[in-house]
Design an enzyme around this catalytic site. Structure first.
Site, PDB file in Angstrom:
ATOM      1  N   LEU A  32      -7.375   5.304   0.010  1.00 18.43           N
ATOM      2  CA  LEU A  32      -6.715   4.301   0.855  1.00 18.43           C
ATOM      3  C   LEU A  32      -6.061   3.196   0.016  1.00 18.43           C
ATOM      4  O   LEU A  32      -6.657   2.707  -0.940  1.00 18.43           O
ATOM      5  CB  LEU A  32      -7.802   3.698   1.759  1.00 18.43           C
ATOM      6  CG  LEU A  32      -7.390   2.657   2.792  1.00 18.43           C
ATOM      7  CD1 LEU A  32      -6.461   3.282   3.814  1.00 18.43           C
ATOM      8  CD2 LEU A  32      -8.642   2.101   3.469  1.00 18.43           C
ATOM      9  N   HIS A  33      -4.854   2.799   0.365  1.00 20.94           N
ATOM     10  CA  HIS A  33      -4.208   1.667  -0.298  1.00 20.94           C
ATOM     11  C   HIS A  33      -3.171   1.063   0.642  1.00 20.94           C
ATOM     12  O   HIS A  33      -2.445   1.761   1.315  1.00 20.94           O
ATOM     13  CB  HIS A  33      -3.569   2.075  -1.625  1.00 20.94           C
ATOM     14  CG  HIS A  33      -2.625   3.237  -1.536  1.00 20.94           C
ATOM     15  ND1 HIS A  33      -3.052   4.538  -1.441  1.00 20.94           N
ATOM     16  CD2 HIS A  33      -1.278   3.286  -1.519  1.00 20.94           C
ATOM     17  CE1 HIS A  33      -2.000   5.349  -1.377  1.00 20.94           C
ATOM     18  NE2 HIS A  33      -0.911   4.614  -1.418  1.00 20.94           N
ATOM     19  N   GLN A  34      -3.153  -0.250   0.675  1.00 25.04           N
ATOM     20  CA  GLN A  34      -2.184  -0.975   1.504  1.00 25.04           C
ATOM     21  C   GLN A  34      -1.050  -1.503   0.625  1.00 25.04           C
ATOM     22  O   GLN A  34      -1.282  -2.172  -0.377  1.00 25.04           O
ATOM     23  CB  GLN A  34      -2.878  -2.149   2.189  1.00 25.04           C
ATOM     24  CG  GLN A  34      -1.921  -3.145   2.804  1.00 25.04           C
ATOM     25  CD  GLN A  34      -2.327  -3.518   4.219  1.00 25.04           C
ATOM     26  OE1 GLN A  34      -2.157  -2.727   5.149  1.00 25.04           O
ATOM     27  NE2 GLN A  34      -2.875  -4.688   4.377  1.00 25.04           N
TER      28      GLN A  34
END
Ligand SMILES: [Zn+2]
Length: 188
Positions: free
Chosen positions: A146-148
């Site tokens: 996950l990465h924003q």
């Protein structure tokens, strides 16, 4: 090396200057890319070869990390859409937002807010694109962790390069931008 308008792009070593058999190529050394190259050579990275699991084990300078939190950290994207394009990642190797714990969700949100304030101050941007691509089909380059994305935007920041040359013009070097953002990050 200089851009078309004379802007200094960085140091490129000519092959003739090496104590070895020279060839026709120039080389721009980017050792911090190794985490991504290793990850991209595998179809489905596990925690051991995932770039976002590897990054926190390296120095801030090597991994382009601007801030380390308790459950999540912030680093520069090696493939920025714009100068100051940062990513907020949980330390845990989870793929999708619904797998994140309450603590991770809260800290990803808080770090996103701080990144916006820091980028507004350091880069004087006029707006942001913020978001997460969930799954490879949705455009995630590293779908397993996950990465924003937080992409600063300025008026007139797009040009014709991506269309005619498949190239994004990024006016500032990553190491320089990392240092500026890390220095401006408020103490917890
Ligand atoms: Zn990972």
């Amino acid at each position: 090396m200089r851009d078309y308008d004379g802007t200094e792009l960085g140091d490129v070593e000519d092959a003739a200057s090496f104590a070895a058999v020279p060839d026709a190529f120039q080389r721009l050394w980017t050792p911090y890319r190794i985490a991504y190259i290793k990850a991209n050579s595998e179809q489905e990275p596990t925690g051991d070869d995932c770039p976002f699991c590897t990054a926190p084990t390296l120095s801030d300078e090597q991994a382009l990390i601007v801030h380390r939190g308790t459950h999540a950290y912030v680093l520069l994207n090696l493939f920025p859409y714009n100068s100051g394009h940062v990513l907020v990642c949980p330390y845990r190797h989870v793929a999708t937002y619904d797998e994140a714990t309450d603590e991770e969700v809260a800290e990803i949100g808080r770090l996103t807010q701080v990144a916006m304030r820091v980028l507004t101050e350091t880069a004087q941007c006029h707006g942001f694109n913020i978001g997460m691509n969930q799954g490879r089909i949705a455009g995630a380059g590293v779908a397993e962790h996950l990465h924003q994305h937080i992409v600063p935007r300025w008026a007139l920041d797009s040009n014709f390069f991506p269309i005619v040359a498949g190239t994004k013009a990024v006016p500032r070097l990553l190491g320089e931008v990392r240092e500026e953002i890390a220095n401006a990050w408020p103490a917890a």
